[in-house]
Design an enzyme around this catalytic site. Structure first.
Site, mmCIF file in Angstrom:
data_model
loop_
_atom_site.group_PDB
_atom_site.id
_atom_site.type_symbol
_atom_site.label_atom_id
_atom_site.label_comp_id
_atom_site.label_asym_id
_atom_site.label_seq_id
_atom_site.Cartn_x
_atom_site.Cartn_y
_atom_site.Cartn_z
ATOM 1 N N ASN A 9 0.899 -1.142 0.222
ATOM 2 C CA ASN A 9 -0.067 0.004 -0.057
ATOM 3 C C ASN A 9 0.902 1.203 0.064
ATOM 4 O O ASN A 9 1.354 1.435 1.089
ATOM 5 C CB ASN A 9 -0.913 -0.033 1.077
ATOM 6 C CG ASN A 9 -1.536 1.195 1.377
ATOM 7 O OD1 ASN A 9 -1.703 2.081 0.573
ATOM 8 N ND2 ASN A 9 -2.161 1.253 2.756
ATOM 9 N N TRP A 10 0.967 1.919 -1.231
ATOM 10 C CA TRP A 10 1.990 2.828 -1.194
ATOM 11 C C TRP A 10 1.493 4.190 -0.647
ATOM 12 O O TRP A 10 2.371 5.116 -0.326
ATOM 13 C CB TRP A 10 2.212 3.482 -2.759
ATOM 14 C CG TRP A 10 3.114 2.325 -3.421
ATOM 15 C CD1 TRP A 10 3.341 1.055 -3.009
ATOM 16 C CD2 TRP A 10 3.604 2.384 -4.750
ATOM 17 N NE1 TRP A 10 4.240 0.185 -4.029
ATOM 18 C CE2 TRP A 10 4.091 0.993 -5.070
ATOM 19 C CE3 TRP A 10 3.617 3.356 -5.614
ATOM 20 C CZ2 TRP A 10 4.938 0.798 -6.314
ATOM 21 C CZ3 TRP A 10 4.208 3.146 -7.103
ATOM 22 C CH2 TRP A 10 4.761 1.616 -7.294
ATOM 23 N N LYS A 11 0.032 4.257 -0.258
ATOM 24 C CA LYS A 11 -0.369 5.389 0.302
ATOM 25 C C LYS A 11 -0.014 6.636 -0.652
ATOM 26 O O LYS A 11 -0.165 6.617 -1.683
ATOM 27 C CB LYS A 11 -0.003 5.787 1.767
ATOM 28 C CG LYS A 11 -0.042 4.444 2.688
ATOM 29 C CD LYS A 11 -0.123 4.747 4.013
ATOM 30 C CE LYS A 11 -0.259 3.372 4.896
ATOM 31 N NZ LYS A 11 -0.037 3.548 6.234
ATOM 32 N N HIS A 96 -9.557 1.301 4.660
ATOM 33 C CA HIS A 96 -8.179 1.507 5.196
ATOM 34 C C HIS A 96 -8.660 2.533 6.457
ATOM 35 O O HIS A 96 -9.436 3.334 6.129
ATOM 36 C CB HIS A 96 -7.190 2.065 4.332
ATOM 37 C CG HIS A 96 -5.764 1.885 5.105
ATOM 38 N ND1 HIS A 96 -5.499 3.094 6.063
ATOM 39 C CD2 HIS A 96 -4.848 1.172 4.949
ATOM 40 C CE1 HIS A 96 -4.218 2.673 6.335
ATOM 41 N NE2 HIS A 96 -3.973 1.625 5.817
ATOM 42 N N GLU A 98 -7.000 5.123 7.503
ATOM 43 C CA GLU A 98 -6.928 6.242 7.191
ATOM 44 C C GLU A 98 -8.135 6.764 6.683
ATOM 45 O O GLU A 98 -8.335 7.779 6.714
ATOM 46 C CB GLU A 98 -5.416 6.458 6.504
ATOM 47 C CG GLU A 98 -4.178 6.134 7.428
ATOM 48 C CD GLU A 98 -3.005 5.496 6.522
ATOM 49 O OE1 GLU A 98 -2.814 5.605 5.361
ATOM 50 O OE2 GLU A 98 -2.289 4.959 7.470
ATOM 51 N N GLU A 168 -5.785 -4.782 10.517
ATOM 52 C CA GLU A 168 -4.768 -3.859 10.719
ATOM 53 C C GLU A 168 -4.976 -3.042 11.981
ATOM 54 O O GLU A 168 -5.728 -2.156 11.891
ATOM 55 C CB GLU A 168 -4.543 -2.787 9.615
ATOM 56 C CG GLU A 168 -4.173 -3.332 8.187
ATOM 57 C CD GLU A 168 -3.662 -2.276 7.104
ATOM 58 O OE1 GLU A 168 -2.484 -2.358 6.668
ATOM 59 O OE2 GLU A 168 -4.448 -1.437 6.834
ATOM 60 N N GLY A 174 2.285 2.160 10.823
ATOM 61 C CA GLY A 174 3.295 3.336 10.769
ATOM 62 C C GLY A 174 3.893 3.567 12.051
ATOM 63 O O GLY A 174 4.790 4.571 12.100
ATOM 64 N N SER A 214 3.317 -2.291 10.575
ATOM 65 C CA SER A 214 4.523 -2.113 10.941
ATOM 66 C C SER A 214 5.078 -3.542 10.671
ATOM 67 O O SER A 214 6.001 -3.958 11.213
ATOM 68 C CB SER A 214 4.986 -1.829 12.280
ATOM 69 O OG SER A 214 4.589 -0.644 12.423
#
Ligand code: PGA
Length: 252
Positions: A9-11, A96, A98, A168, A174, A214
């Site tokens: 997942n490159w975000k 996700h 976020e 997650e 992160g 992570s």
């Protein structure tokens, strides 16, 4: 046997040129040394069409990180599931944490997104997970169950077959703080039970459940060794081809 997958997942990282370079580097490394699992990279929308032309799709699948909750029309700035599919992508990450936290995506909105993604032939990587306070209060199971129920329980078993789950824990994303392999295994087994109750034992057995938060080359092997952990959804470590390949190689 359910599929083992490592998904990146490159975000919101990498401009177009950098993204192309990363996809190229990864493609070279994985064609030279074939993975023992499915590999998917999920990139920003603008990278999709270019990256689709670079990667060997028999080795690396391509996905978006989001799609709209509407089919088409006057929704300025949105990107539809059909548009994602037309780039050559086959996957989309939905739910996700976020997106839930910063863009107000509710279970109801996510239900619309899931339906549209599946209707357009995309496989959905559906993210679930609790925040730290919920974990500390011992509520992680009820939180993930509600997330699954709220967005996926209206699907038929046939539709559900195109859903991959990604657990997650928000406190591990992160932060460098990974869930222990035991914590991951415990909740993945619970999640599989939730799926079994709704979609039946076979669907539960066939569901790929990824761990995210992570995950890195140094801890992937221990996490993936657990019977209910079928791979990883990788953020930070997916931005360097060597690190991402290090995690993919944990399946060897
Ligand atoms: P991380 O992100 O690997 O950087 O923790 C995982 C994710 O958010 O999918």
């Amino acid at each position: 046997m359910r599929k083992k997958i490592v998904a990146g997942n490159w975000k919101m990282n990498k401009n177009l040129q950098e993204g192309i370079a990363l996809a190229q580097e990864l493609n070279e490394k994985l064609t030279a040394d074939k993975p023992a699992c499915g590999v998917v990279i999920c990139t920003p929308f603008i990278h999709l069409a270019s990256v689709a032309g670079i990667i060997d799709k028999s080795i690396i699948g391509l996905g978006a990180e989001n799609c709209a909750d509407k089919e088409k029309g006057a929704y300025t700035g949105e990107v539809s599931a059909e548009m994602v599919k037309s780039t050559g992508a086959d996957y989309v990450i939905l739910g996700h944490s976020e997106r839930r936290a910063y863009y107000g995506e509710t279970p109801e909105i996510l239900k619309e997104k899931v339906n549209l993604a599946l209707a357009n032939g995309l496989k959905v990587i559906f993210c679930i997970g609790e925040v730290l306070e919920e974990r500390e209060a011992g509520k992680q199971n009820e939180v993930v169950k509600a997330q699954i129920e709220g967005s996926l329980f209206d699907l038929t078993t046939e539709q559900y077959a195109n859903v991959i789950l990604a657990y997650e824990p928000v406190w591990a994303i992160g932060t460098g703080k990974t869930a222990t392999a035991e914590q991951a295994e415990e909740i993945h087994a619970f999640i599989r039970g939730v799926i079994a109750e709704k979609f039946g034992a076979q669907a539960a057995e066939d569901t790929t459940i990824l761990y995210g938060g992570s995950c890195k080359p140094s801890n992937a092997r221990e996490l993936f060794a657990k019977p209910n952990v079928d791979g990883g959804l990788i953020g930070g470590a997916a931005l360097k081809a060597d690190d991402f390949k290090g995690i993919i190689d944990a399946w060897k």
